[in-house]
Design a protein around this motif. Sequence first.
Motif, PDB file in Angstrom:
ATOM      1  N   VAL A  37      -6.448   2.110  -5.253  1.00  0.00           N
ATOM      2  CA  VAL A  37      -6.407   1.202  -6.404  1.00  0.00           C
ATOM      3  C   VAL A  37      -5.039   1.330  -7.077  1.00  0.00           C
ATOM      4  O   VAL A  37      -4.641   2.421  -7.485  1.00  0.00           O
ATOM      5  CB  VAL A  37      -7.528   1.538  -7.418  1.00  0.00           C
ATOM      6  N   ASP A  38      -4.336   0.218  -7.200  1.00  0.00           N
ATOM      7  CA  ASP A  38      -3.021   0.203  -7.836  1.00  0.00           C
ATOM      8  C   ASP A  38      -3.197  -0.254  -9.286  1.00  0.00           C
ATOM      9  O   ASP A  38      -3.545  -1.405  -9.541  1.00  0.00           O
ATOM     10  CB  ASP A  38      -2.099  -0.757  -7.072  1.00  0.00           C
ATOM     11  N   LEU A  39      -2.968   0.667 -10.239  1.00  0.00           N
ATOM     12  CA  LEU A  39      -3.119   0.321 -11.661  1.00  0.00           C
ATOM     13  C   LEU A  39      -1.780   0.144 -12.352  1.00  0.00           C
ATOM     14  O   LEU A  39      -1.723   0.089 -13.579  1.00  0.00           O
ATOM     15  CB  LEU A  39      -3.924   1.412 -12.383  1.00  0.00           C
ATOM     16  N   ASP A  40      -0.704   0.064 -11.584  1.00  0.00           N
ATOM     17  CA  ASP A  40       0.638  -0.095 -12.155  1.00  0.00           C
ATOM     18  C   ASP A  40       1.093  -1.548 -11.982  1.00  0.00           C
ATOM     19  O   ASP A  40       1.135  -2.049 -10.859  1.00  0.00           O
ATOM     20  CB  ASP A  40       1.615   0.844 -11.443  1.00  0.00           C
ATOM     21  N   PRO A  41       1.423  -2.247 -13.088  1.00  0.00           N
ATOM     22  CA  PRO A  41       1.847  -3.652 -12.982  1.00  0.00           C
ATOM     23  C   PRO A  41       3.038  -3.873 -12.043  1.00  0.00           C
ATOM     24  O   PRO A  41       3.246  -4.984 -11.557  1.00  0.00           O
ATOM     25  CB  PRO A  41       2.216  -4.022 -14.425  1.00  0.00           C
ATOM     26  N   GLN A  42       3.828  -2.827 -11.787  1.00  0.00           N
ATOM     27  CA  GLN A  42       4.951  -2.981 -10.850  1.00  0.00           C
ATOM     28  C   GLN A  42       4.468  -3.221  -9.421  1.00  0.00           C
ATOM     29  O   GLN A  42       5.210  -3.748  -8.598  1.00  0.00           O
ATOM     30  CB  GLN A  42       5.835  -1.737 -10.891  1.00  0.00           C
ATOM     31  N   GLY A  43       3.245  -2.795  -9.122  1.00  0.00           N
ATOM     32  CA  GLY A  43       2.665  -3.057  -7.803  1.00  0.00           C
ATOM     33  C   GLY A  43       3.326  -2.315  -6.658  1.00  0.00           C
ATOM     34  O   GLY A  43       3.236  -2.734  -5.504  1.00  0.00           O
ATOM     35  N   ASN A  44       3.970  -1.181  -6.948  1.00  0.00           N
ATOM     36  CA  ASN A  44       4.682  -0.464  -5.883  1.00  0.00           C
ATOM     37  C   ASN A  44       3.745   0.101  -4.819  1.00  0.00           C
ATOM     38  O   ASN A  44       4.068   0.102  -3.631  1.00  0.00           O
ATOM     39  CB  ASN A  44       5.517   0.679  -6.482  1.00  0.00           C
ATOM     40  N   ALA A  45       2.586   0.605  -5.237  1.00  0.00           N
ATOM     41  CA  ALA A  45       1.632   1.160  -4.265  1.00  0.00           C
ATOM     42  C   ALA A  45       1.070   0.051  -3.376  1.00  0.00           C
ATOM     43  O   ALA A  45       0.778   0.276  -2.196  1.00  0.00           O
ATOM     44  CB  ALA A  45       0.503   1.887  -4.989  1.00  0.00           C
ATOM     45  N   THR A  46       0.942  -1.155  -3.947  1.00  0.00           N
ATOM     46  CA  THR A  46       0.471  -2.304  -3.164  1.00  0.00           C
ATOM     47  C   THR A  46       1.492  -2.653  -2.084  1.00  0.00           C
ATOM     48  O   THR A  46       1.156  -2.750  -0.893  1.00  0.00           O
ATOM     49  CB  THR A  46       0.247  -3.523  -4.094  1.00  0.00           C
ATOM     50  N   MET A  47       2.752  -2.820  -2.501  1.00  0.00           N
ATOM     51  CA  MET A  47       3.816  -3.159  -1.555  1.00  0.00           C
ATOM     52  C   MET A  47       4.045  -2.026  -0.541  1.00  0.00           C
ATOM     53  O   MET A  47       4.307  -2.264   0.634  1.00  0.00           O
ATOM     54  CB  MET A  47       5.117  -3.450  -2.306  1.00  0.00           C
ATOM     55  N   GLY A  48       3.912  -0.784  -1.011  1.00  0.00           N
ATOM     56  CA  GLY A  48       4.112   0.369  -0.144  1.00  0.00           C
ATOM     57  C   GLY A  48       2.999   0.573   0.857  1.00  0.00           C
ATOM     58  O   GLY A  48       3.080   1.450   1.731  1.00  0.00           O
ATOM     59  N   SER A  49       1.947  -0.230   0.748  1.00  0.00           N
ATOM     60  CA  SER A  49       0.843  -0.191   1.714  1.00  0.00           C
ATOM     61  C   SER A  49       0.892  -1.382   2.666  1.00  0.00           C
ATOM     62  O   SER A  49      -0.067  -1.636   3.411  1.00  0.00           O
ATOM     63  CB  SER A  49      -0.502  -0.188   0.973  1.00  0.00           C
ATOM     64  N   GLY A  50       2.004  -2.134   2.610  1.00  0.00           N
ATOM     65  CA  GLY A  50       2.146  -3.281   3.509  1.00  0.00           C
ATOM     66  C   GLY A  50       1.427  -4.528   3.044  1.00  0.00           C
ATOM     67  O   GLY A  50       1.180  -5.447   3.829  1.00  0.00           O
ATOM     68  N   VAL A  51       1.078  -4.587   1.741  1.00  0.00           N
ATOM     69  CA  VAL A  51       0.384  -5.753   1.181  1.00  0.00           C
ATOM     70  C   VAL A  51       1.343  -6.458   0.229  1.00  0.00           C
ATOM     71  O   VAL A  51       1.902  -5.825  -0.676  1.00  0.00           O
ATOM     72  CB  VAL A  51      -0.895  -5.326   0.429  1.00  0.00           C
ATOM     73  N   ASN A  52       1.535  -7.764   0.423  1.00  0.00           N
ATOM     74  CA  ASN A  52       2.455  -8.529  -0.429  1.00  0.00           C
ATOM     75  C   ASN A  52       1.779  -8.852  -1.760  1.00  0.00           C
ATOM     76  O   ASN A  52       0.841  -9.645  -1.827  1.00  0.00           O
ATOM     77  CB  ASN A  52       2.871  -9.826   0.275  1.00  0.00           C
ATOM     78  N   LYS A  53       2.255  -8.227  -2.844  1.00  0.00           N
ATOM     79  CA  LYS A  53       1.614  -8.397  -4.152  1.00  0.00           C
ATOM     80  C   LYS A  53       1.700  -9.841  -4.659  1.00  0.00           C
ATOM     81  O   LYS A  53       0.861 -10.283  -5.436  1.00  0.00           O
ATOM     82  CB  LYS A  53       2.236  -7.441  -5.171  1.00  0.00           C
ATOM     83  N   ARG A  54       2.733 -10.575  -4.190  1.00  0.00           N
ATOM     84  CA  ARG A  54       2.921 -11.959  -4.671  1.00  0.00           C
ATOM     85  C   ARG A  54       1.930 -12.930  -4.028  1.00  0.00           C
ATOM     86  O   ARG A  54       1.765 -14.047  -4.485  1.00  0.00           O
ATOM     87  CB  ARG A  54       4.355 -12.410  -4.391  1.00  0.00           C
TER      88      ARG A  54
END
Length: 256
Positions: A37-54
């Motif tokens: 679960v990524d709770l940071d608005p920067q979304g770094n953990a999302t992007m760092g998992s290969g998922v495009n936050k946009r």
Amino acid sequence: MAKIFCVANQKGGVGKTTTTVNLAAGLAKVGQRVLMVDLDPQGNATMGSGVNKRELPLSVYDVLLGSATVAEAAVLAEQCGYHVLGANRELAGAEVELVELEQREKRLKQGLAEVDAAYDFVLIDCPPSLSMLTLNGLCAAHGVIVPMQCEYFALEGLSDLVNTIKQVHANLNRDLKIIGLLRVMFDPRITLQQQVSDQLKGHFGDKVFDTVIPRNVRLAEAPSYGLPGVVFDPAARGSKAFVDFAKEMVARVDQF
């Protein structure tokens, strides 16, 4: 029943996101079902998992506001082997919107309760500040994993975090406790780091994880490729250390 852990430290730049994504990948590698679960608005953990936050149709923002369930919003990070409840800039607005909602600090806990049987581990990447988002993470978790560098200022930040956890434990979440301290970016050649490491072990005892994550270039490079180091270069020293850490986490959970 899923074990829910926050990766938190009020000091910035200590490797919270690196720890979260690599531990998630390590746990997936040793056969665990994992939700990150990524709770940071920067979304770094999302992007760092290969998922495009946009390109996320739904995110943790929708879960917090009750317009989507975790099952609807989570996506599979195929290369990494775990599910991601991602974050993007929308999440920054959640701070203001949550203020008016009932049980605002327990919205994430309510959402995760619905997928309790689907995962063995839920890892929550918290922002560095003590915000409503971090509070949601701490209220949902059974425990806190604290990544920290073995430096003097890190010890000061740790005392602040311990006080915060005590307050949340007393007022909002009686289950919450520190699971352990993870020494990251460790270089045994630096005398001060060795001294701080010894101080930590002397003061916190078995709350300090046995595994030590070394300072490692490949771990630092991995986010630019949108992957955890464990997936990007499994042979790197840092990657192997995180897999060892995942095994230690599984063993610790069995002791609870």
